[in-house]
Motif scaffolding. Sequence first.
Motif, short mmCIF file in Angstrom:
data_model
loop_
_atom_site.label_atom_id
_atom_site.label_comp_id
_atom_site.label_asym_id
_atom_site.label_seq_id
_atom_site.Cartn_x
_atom_site.Cartn_y
_atom_site.Cartn_z
N LEU A 202 0.81 -1.26 0.08
CA LEU A 202 -0.13 -0.04 -0.10
C LEU A 202 0.77 1.03 0.02
N ILE A 203 0.27 2.43 -0.08
CA ILE A 203 0.98 3.81 -0.33
C ILE A 203 1.48 3.91 1.05
N ARG A 204 0.96 3.68 2.07
CA ARG A 204 1.31 3.99 3.40
C ARG A 204 2.79 3.23 3.58
N ASP A 205 2.86 2.03 3.00
CA ASP A 205 4.25 1.24 2.98
C ASP A 205 5.47 2.38 2.64
N VAL A 206 5.06 3.21 1.46
CA VAL A 206 6.07 3.90 0.80
C VAL A 206 6.32 5.06 1.80
N TYR A 207 5.54 5.49 2.45
CA TYR A 207 5.60 6.58 3.47
C TYR A 207 6.43 6.29 4.49
N ALA A 208 6.21 4.86 5.09
CA ALA A 208 6.86 4.38 5.90
C ALA A 208 8.30 4.21 5.71
N PRO B 116 0.35 9.94 -13.71
CA PRO B 116 0.23 10.19 -12.18
C PRO B 116 -0.44 8.96 -11.46
N LEU B 117 0.32 8.54 -10.38
CA LEU B 117 -0.18 7.53 -9.58
C LEU B 117 -1.48 7.70 -9.01
N ASN B 118 -2.03 8.96 -8.50
CA ASN B 118 -3.44 9.20 -8.11
C ASN B 118 -4.27 9.17 -9.13
N THR B 119 -3.89 9.50 -10.59
CA THR B 119 -4.78 9.39 -11.73
C THR B 119 -5.31 7.79 -11.91
N ALA B 120 -4.17 7.03 -11.68
CA ALA B 120 -4.48 5.63 -12.23
C ALA B 120 -5.31 5.07 -10.86
N TRP B 121 -5.05 5.47 -9.78
CA TRP B 121 -6.03 5.09 -8.60
C TRP B 121 -7.47 5.64 -8.62
N ILE B 122 -7.66 6.93 -8.99
CA ILE B 122 -9.03 7.21 -9.20
C ILE B 122 -9.78 6.90 -10.35
N LYS B 123 -9.11 6.91 -11.52
CA LYS B 123 -9.92 6.77 -12.72
C LYS B 123 -9.86 5.28 -13.21
N PHE B 124 -8.89 4.38 -12.55
CA PHE B 124 -9.09 3.21 -12.80
C PHE B 124 -9.15 2.03 -11.93
N ARG B 125 -8.72 2.17 -10.63
CA ARG B 125 -8.46 1.32 -9.74
C ARG B 125 -9.64 1.75 -8.62
N ALA B 126 -10.24 2.83 -8.48
CA ALA B 126 -11.24 3.17 -7.36
C ALA B 126 -12.50 2.06 -7.33
N ALA B 127 -12.85 1.51 -8.13
CA ALA B 127 -13.79 0.41 -8.30
C ALA B 127 -13.57 -0.71 -9.34
N SER B 128 -12.24 -1.26 -9.04
CA SER B 128 -11.82 -2.22 -9.88
C SER B 128 -11.95 -3.57 -9.36
N ASN B 129 -12.36 -3.99 -8.19
CA ASN B 129 -12.74 -5.13 -7.74
C ASN B 129 -13.88 -5.70 -8.29
N GLU B 130 -14.24 -6.95 -8.33
CA GLU B 130 -15.27 -7.68 -8.88
C GLU B 130 -16.60 -7.11 -8.28
N ASP B 131 -16.59 -6.86 -6.86
CA ASP B 131 -17.77 -6.45 -6.54
C ASP B 131 -17.57 -4.73 -6.35
N GLY B 132 -16.91 -4.06 -7.18
CA GLY B 132 -17.01 -2.72 -7.41
C GLY B 132 -16.58 -2.07 -6.36
N THR B 133 -15.66 -2.59 -5.28
CA THR B 133 -15.09 -1.82 -4.37
C THR B 133 -13.61 -1.38 -4.78
N PRO B 134 -13.21 -0.27 -4.14
CA PRO B 134 -11.89 0.27 -4.53
C PRO B 134 -10.48 -1.06 -4.09
N ASP B 135 -9.67 -1.10 -5.07
CA ASP B 135 -8.41 -1.86 -5.10
C ASP B 135 -7.28 -1.08 -4.65
N PRO B 136 -6.77 -0.56 -3.45
CA PRO B 136 -5.82 0.42 -3.14
C PRO B 136 -4.18 -0.30 -3.29
#
Length: 352
Positions: A84-90, A252-272
């Motif tokens: 996760l991104i928190r690992d990067v900050y750590a 940008p990383l945030n662009t990939a997250w919001i536009k493509f991964r924010a609802a990419s799981n099979e049940d429509g939930t975010p995949d961070p």
Amino acid sequence: MNLYNAILIGLKDIWAHKFRTLLTMLGIVLGVSSLVAMAAVITGMEKGMKESMIAMGGLDKVRIDDEDVPVWQDHLRDQSPGRLIRDVYALQASAPLVKTISPEMRLDWRSTRVTSKGKTASTSEIVGVWPAVLEMNLYELEHGRFFCDLDEEFANSVCVIGTGVRDQLFGSPEQTGETIVPIGKTIQIGGQPFTIVGMFRHYESEQERKLKELAKKQQQETKGGVKRQRGWSGAKKWGDAFWRKNNVVYMPLNTAWIKFRAASNEDGTPDPRLTDIDIKIADLDLLEPALQQARNVMLTMHNGIVDFEFETEENQINDIRTRIRNMRISQGVIAGLSLLVGGIGIMNIMLA
């Protein structure tokens, strides 16, 4: 016996045994030629491997990959968070022996097509990244700019492409007769419009560069006749480091997250989860302590769950060294055989 007489006697012996002399000379020439050719092959192979290694980021690059939870932690599998991104900050805060950290969120190229006006580009990867990727993967911008903090903060629909993507969507310099710089043009990524703000320089090995120069020279020599398309001259090098660098699309990383991964799981939930966390070690002599620092940070962030592993370039380095050593052994064997053949031939002439 003076030198003149010795040379004269030697020439007479050679003339008296012409066939043996010919065979001896042939053995020596073939042996020396094989030796020179083998030396050239070894030098070229070593240089090509080093070029490829540098193109992929260098020896100090380490990738933190996902790993199956060990058997003794199987009961904690459901609690494994992934990278996760928190690992990067750590890591940035608590691993001083790591000088650069580059998180990546790779998109599925099968469902995320890159197109423009009916043309589709075959990309090596489509990735959301931070600017640290430039240092991590040793990229150089030739035109335009890279992403800024505002692009990341507001998830702007901007991208930076390689020259291979440019060639496929807008035409290569060989096709158009000019170098197209597509800065400001709009392409579709996964059906969404993105503006090209930068383009990397073209990457190629020395061998490819020389082949292009030779082909260009031959084309000039045979210029004339009916203009025609001569077809493909070879297959795409999917595993080639330079091909991958030339056919990349970064956003940008945030662009990939919001536009493509924010609802990419099979049940429509975010995949961070991140696809990769790449790190560069400040000093290769401190590789082990640096990896231990990173491991301690990751274990702390993952509550002691060992669901990650480190992938270094050590195996590739050892493989290169092994291949070069084997080739040099072969070179020595060929040299020994050529000397043996030449010596036997000379002895036969002298003792005949």
